[in-house]
Design a protein around this motif. Sequence first.
Motif, mmCIF file in Angstrom:
data_model
loop_
_atom_site.group_PDB
_atom_site.id
_atom_site.type_symbol
_atom_site.label_atom_id
_atom_site.label_comp_id
_atom_site.label_asym_id
_atom_site.label_seq_id
_atom_site.Cartn_x
_atom_site.Cartn_y
_atom_site.Cartn_z
ATOM 1 N N UNK A 3 -20.365 14.393 9.594
ATOM 2 C CA UNK A 3 -19.787 13.686 8.450
ATOM 3 C C UNK A 3 -20.469 12.328 8.327
ATOM 4 N N UNK A 4 -21.110 12.106 7.193
ATOM 5 C CA UNK A 4 -21.908 10.899 6.966
ATOM 6 C C UNK A 4 -21.224 10.025 5.923
ATOM 7 N N UNK B 175 -18.451 11.412 12.159
ATOM 8 C CA UNK B 175 -17.872 12.494 12.947
ATOM 9 C C UNK B 175 -18.929 13.561 13.179
ATOM 10 N N UNK B 176 -18.938 14.133 14.386
ATOM 11 C CA UNK B 176 -19.821 15.245 14.720
ATOM 12 C C UNK B 176 -18.975 16.354 15.316
ATOM 13 N N UNK B 177 -19.069 17.548 14.760
ATOM 14 C CA UNK B 177 -18.313 18.690 15.280
ATOM 15 C C UNK B 177 -19.274 19.835 15.546
ATOM 16 N N UNK B 178 -19.246 20.346 16.778
ATOM 17 C CA UNK B 178 -20.093 21.459 17.173
ATOM 18 C C UNK B 178 -19.212 22.686 17.363
ATOM 19 N N UNK C 209 -14.256 25.110 17.860
ATOM 20 C CA UNK C 209 -14.972 23.864 18.146
ATOM 21 C C UNK C 209 -15.163 23.687 19.648
ATOM 22 N N UNK C 210 -16.365 23.321 20.042
ATOM 23 C CA UNK C 210 -16.670 22.979 21.431
ATOM 24 C C UNK C 210 -16.605 21.469 21.612
ATOM 25 N N UNK C 211 -17.122 20.760 20.648
ATOM 26 C CA UNK C 211 -17.147 19.299 20.683
ATOM 27 C C UNK C 211 -16.783 18.759 19.315
ATOM 28 N N UNK C 212 -15.893 17.791 19.296
ATOM 29 C CA UNK C 212 -15.515 17.120 18.053
ATOM 30 C C UNK C 212 -15.358 15.638 18.377
ATOM 31 N N UNK C 213 -16.313 14.848 17.938
ATOM 32 C CA UNK C 213 -16.308 13.413 18.220
ATOM 33 C C UNK C 213 -16.347 12.659 16.903
#
Length: 399
Positions: A236-237, A246-249, A256-260
Amino acid sequence: MALIPPERPADEAEDRAADLAAARRRKAVRYGVPLGIAGLAAATIGLVPALAQDEGPSKDDVTAEELIAKVLASEVESVDGTVKVSTDLGLPSIPFGGGGGEGADLSRLLAGDTKLQVAADGPEKQRVTLKGSDGDQTVVRNGQDVWTFGGASDEVSHSTLPKDAGKKDAGEHDLGLPKDLKDATPQELAERLLKAADETTDVDVAGTAQVAGQDAYELRLTPKQDESTVRDVTIAVDADNGVPLRVALTADDGKAVLDAGFTKVDFNKPAADLFKPPAGADVTEKGLDEGFGEGHGGDFGEGFGGFGGDWTGGDRAGGGKAGGLEDVKVHGEGWGSIAEISLPGGTLSEDGVGAALDFFTDKTDAGRVFESRLVNVLITDDKVYVGAVTPEALAAAAG
């Protein structure tokens, strides 16, 4: 003779007047409600053009290439906010630091939810605080000075960076912040992922979102390689300034594995006091090689580098070295890259330490396999194969 009606008591007359007034109000309401609705509808219709002008961004406003350029060209240097990091690798609960306390908080970087308070004012002033149940742990960098404090200890440690810290390649000194904390912020994760994106990746604008009250475009990176365990990565930019919020993998199982991402964010200049040690603190000098967090739970975040590291291949693709290991060969490229690590012969045999691996690996024809939702590992007698790929891809690399 005309009949003269008896006089009504004063209180009865008042009651009758009240009843008549109520009847008039009911009539007014009966006819007035539809009129009010009509008026409201008319007012709403009149507002439609204004509301349309105030809508957030549309994904059609920008191309993927323009959005990537916006991120990499962002000149925002000041930020103050809260970042929530949620991870779910599908790993068993692993104790850190001796059961509970700080260790439990640190382990949430690998599984669970973690909150970070972050602040930056240019390339030489940063502050990151890990919010924990047993107290906060903080690292502050101001120029060449780095302070660490918090947790279960009252000690404040001070280290001095080289004069060129932050002016050399980004890989050196990491601007004075611990690598694992630095990689946990949305900005660092996004930049690493975008730089790793190549012909093995489809990139598009997936949509728009609101993150921490900011309008944002959602940039989506999708691996082309079927062997990858990554379904996609969404960044999210900020629609205005290009800062990744926000970065979601997401793994190939759709979860989701990673949501930062930021839950609160302010791009104004942070208060100067944030980049100083606690007032009146008793400061102990430490060398840089002693590591962050000594006295505060050990090497803070050690082992967390997998999320911000080059597991997508990065500069290792084509045979580069991985993670500082000297005897590493890389198979494949991009999201399908696999690291092959050679070990002394027989190290992991049944006669060696291999028996201990029964607790967390499964035996297969190719060797022992450790599986998570993102990274998988194949262990043979003398080699380890690791990557964000399927176990079948690891077996193929092992031959």
